[in-house]
Design an enzyme around this catalytic site. Structure first.
Site, PDB file in Angstrom:
ATOM      1  N   SER A 294      39.528  36.296  44.194  1.00 40.57           N
ATOM      2  CA  SER A 294      38.589  36.445  42.911  1.00 40.57           C
ATOM      3  C   SER A 294      37.020  36.632  43.546  1.00 40.57           C
ATOM      4  CB  SER A 294      38.451  35.447  41.888  1.00 40.57           C
ATOM      5  OG  SER A 294      38.605  34.060  42.514  1.00 40.57           O
ATOM      6  N   ASP A 305      33.520  47.544  51.749  1.00 41.62           N
ATOM      7  CA  ASP A 305      32.924  49.103  51.377  1.00 41.62           C
ATOM      8  C   ASP A 305      31.809  49.423  51.784  1.00 41.62           C
ATOM      9  OD1 ASP A 305      35.312  49.148  49.762  1.00 41.62           O
ATOM     10  OD2 ASP A 305      34.506  49.001  47.605  1.00 41.62           O
ATOM     11  N   LYS A 319      43.200  39.173  42.834  1.00 45.58           N
ATOM     12  CA  LYS A 319      42.932  38.664  41.419  1.00 45.58           C
ATOM     13  C   LYS A 319      41.342  39.429  41.254  1.00 45.58           C
ATOM     14  CE  LYS A 319      41.338  35.249  38.337  1.00 45.58           C
ATOM     15  NZ  LYS A 319      40.040  36.160  37.993  1.00 45.58           N
TER      16      LYS A 319
END
Length: 537
Positions: A294, A305, A319
């Protein structure tokens, strides 16, 4: 033994928003009303006419939990009596005595009192065995860790009487400890590996995580930090805003960190970097594993990214759902999934839960069965889940974040013999006894000397194996020989914990930590970074 606990924490913790500012409403009030009346009618009949006496409130709690299971694995109901304990995980302090303990042979034994805490001030020492708490016997009663926490914690300023038996003393003594505020930092350890490389381990994203991290990073920068290893292994998540604030410390300019998408636009958000961070330039490696979930995945996903960090380790938990904590009238809490979150490139990393909660809970076990923890090529992603980083590298969504550099688990740590020794606390007990027997020698030795010269001998390993055999763990000469490097390192680390503190424990442990060693190689080797197609800035 670690996976069920890991999963339970991940389910209860997750990615959390702050307090719920919205009032309950329904898009289909007629259906909601009919369902409510039906449930009320059935519960009334059961309470009145069922052949045995029932606890209607307990039945209601059970029904709510089963209903939420039909939604997703992370929408959960927390009964009032458990809410405080669950919420405490994300707080930065608690009221207690300030002692680290473990259960050896059904007896709570002090591992270390917190430096400067009430237990240390009262004179507790590593190895002290706690026999009773406020007159309640806790040895030989199969007391659990949770029960011990409940007995030792209490209101600040209150006193607790501990009956303690110290080694080489024939009679127990009574120690009075005044409970106080105990810091519970989510930055477990931060230290300089060498004169350039810093290491910070974050265990969860709690209320004070960002402030703790800033302080740790500042301390390391003053010691010369110019490159960093950030350890998010085993981090089950926490507050979303703490995760994004931490990611912002590494990412320059105004770039997207995460976005959420819920029903309608009520819970749709986009979070961007906006502050001048403390470490926007310089080599950065992030360690992750199957226990990173999470909010930890939010940080790793944003850094990956934007090609800001090299992600090292194994595929994360997976998650990608956001929960809203909603306090109910009786003090219980509903943590309801209100959105999905996405990394800057558009990845959802939530693994599938279409086969139900039981299958979802077995996911980590299935990964082990398929060999994923040891072979990167056992992991397959659909082409439809392919995304691109800022620099055009391919990354995938669905089922967690795949690291840039895969590191398999240590096969020795997965052996049944080593696992049983750890599970029965044999290693920690052996190390604590060794520390007590050699306390004077260890106190006269500087940690640097201990780290470079101290070794666990073959005789000591044989002694450990013999003690384990007496406890029902049969000696396997082949396994003992294979595990010996890991056993020596783990024992040495535990001894260092008692003699020199928590930082010393990690410094010794990292000598045989394959992920850490790969991270140090990557963070210090520009060729490795270029081979991954990264620009570390």
């Amino acid at each position: 033994m670690r996976q069920p606990l890991l999963l339970a924490v991940a389910l209860a913790c997750g990615v959390l928003l702050g307090a719920n500012p919205f009032r309950p409403s329904s898009q289909n009030p007629d259906a909601t009303s009919r369902g409510y009346l039906k449930f009320k009618e059935i519960l009334s009949y059961v309470d009145r006419d069922y052949v045995d006496t029932v606890d209607a409130e307990q039945l209601s709690d059970y029904a709510i939990s089963r209903m939420l299971e039909r939604l997703d694995p992370h929408s959960v109901y927390i009964p009032a009596q458990e809410e405080q304990k669950v919420s405490a995980f994300l707080q930065n302090d608690f009221d207690g005595v300030g002692v680290e303990f473990n259960l050896f042979r059904d007896t709570a034994t002090v591992i270390a009192p917190l430096n400067g805490g009430p237990a240390e001030q009262a004179g507790l020492q590593p190895g002290d065995r706690i026999l009773a708490v406020n007159g309640t016997r806790v040895t030989g009663t199969h007391v659990t860790m949770d029960q011990m926490f409940g007995l030792l914690r209490g209101p600040r300023g209150s006193n607790v009487q501990l009956q303690v038996l110290r080694r080489h003393q024939s009679r127990p003594m009574t120690v009075s400890v005044t409970r106080s505020r105990i810091p519970n930092s989510s930055v477990e350890v931060a230290y300089m590996v060498d004169n350039q490389t810093g290491y910070i381990k974050i265990t969860r994203f709690a209320s004070g995580t960002y402030d703790d991290f800033k302080q740790a990073l500042g301390d390391l920068k003053r010691q010369g930090l110019s490159r960093l290893v950030l350890d998010l292994r085993g981090n089950p998540g926490g507050y979303l805003d703490r995760a994004t604030k931490l990611a912002d410390e590494f990412i320059s300019g105004t770039r997207k960190l995460v976005y959420t998408d819920g029903k309608g636009d009520q819970y749709d958000t986009q979070t961007y970097s906006r502050v001048l961070g403390e470490f926007e330039e310089g080599p950065l490696v992030v360690l992750v594993d199957e226990g990173s979930a999470s909010a930890a995945e939010v940080v790793a996903g944003a850094l990956q990214d934007h090609d800001r960090a090299l992600i090292v380790g194994r595929r994360t938990f997976g998650k990608g759902l956001v929960q809203q904590p909603i306090t109910l009238a009786d003090g219980s809490e509903l943590r309801l999934t209100i959105a999905r979150y996405y990394t800057p490139s558009g990845r959802s990393i939530q693994k599938s839960y279409r086969n139900g909660l039981a299958a979802y809970e077995k996911d980590l076990t299935e990964r082990a069965r398929h060999g994923e923890y040891f072979h990167a090529d056992s992991i397959h992603f659909a082409d439809s889940l392919r995304f691109r980083t800022d620099h055009g590298r391919t990354v995938y969504g669905g089922g967690g974040i795949m690291p840039d550099l895969f590191v398999p688990r240590d096969t020795m740590a997965a052996s049944s013999y080593f696992t049983r020794l750890q599970g029965r606390n044999m290693l920690r007990e052996f190390a604590l006894n060794f520390y007590q027997d050699h306390k004077t020698e260890l106190e006269g030795m500087r940690f640097e000397q201990f780290k470079s010269t101290f070794q666990i001998s073959d005789t000591q390993l044989q002694s450990l194996a013999a003690r384990a055999a007496n406890e029902g763990i049969a000696t396997n000469a082949t396994c003992l020989r294979r595990c010996s490097p890991l056993l020596r390192n783990q024992l040495k680390a535990y001894i260092a914990r008692s003699a020199y503190g928590k930082t010393a424990y990690f410094q010794v442990l990292h000598d045989r930590d394959p992920e850490m060693q790969q991270a140090l190689h990557a963070v210090g080797d520009g060729v490795t970074l270029l081979a991954q197609g990264l620009t570390m800035k």
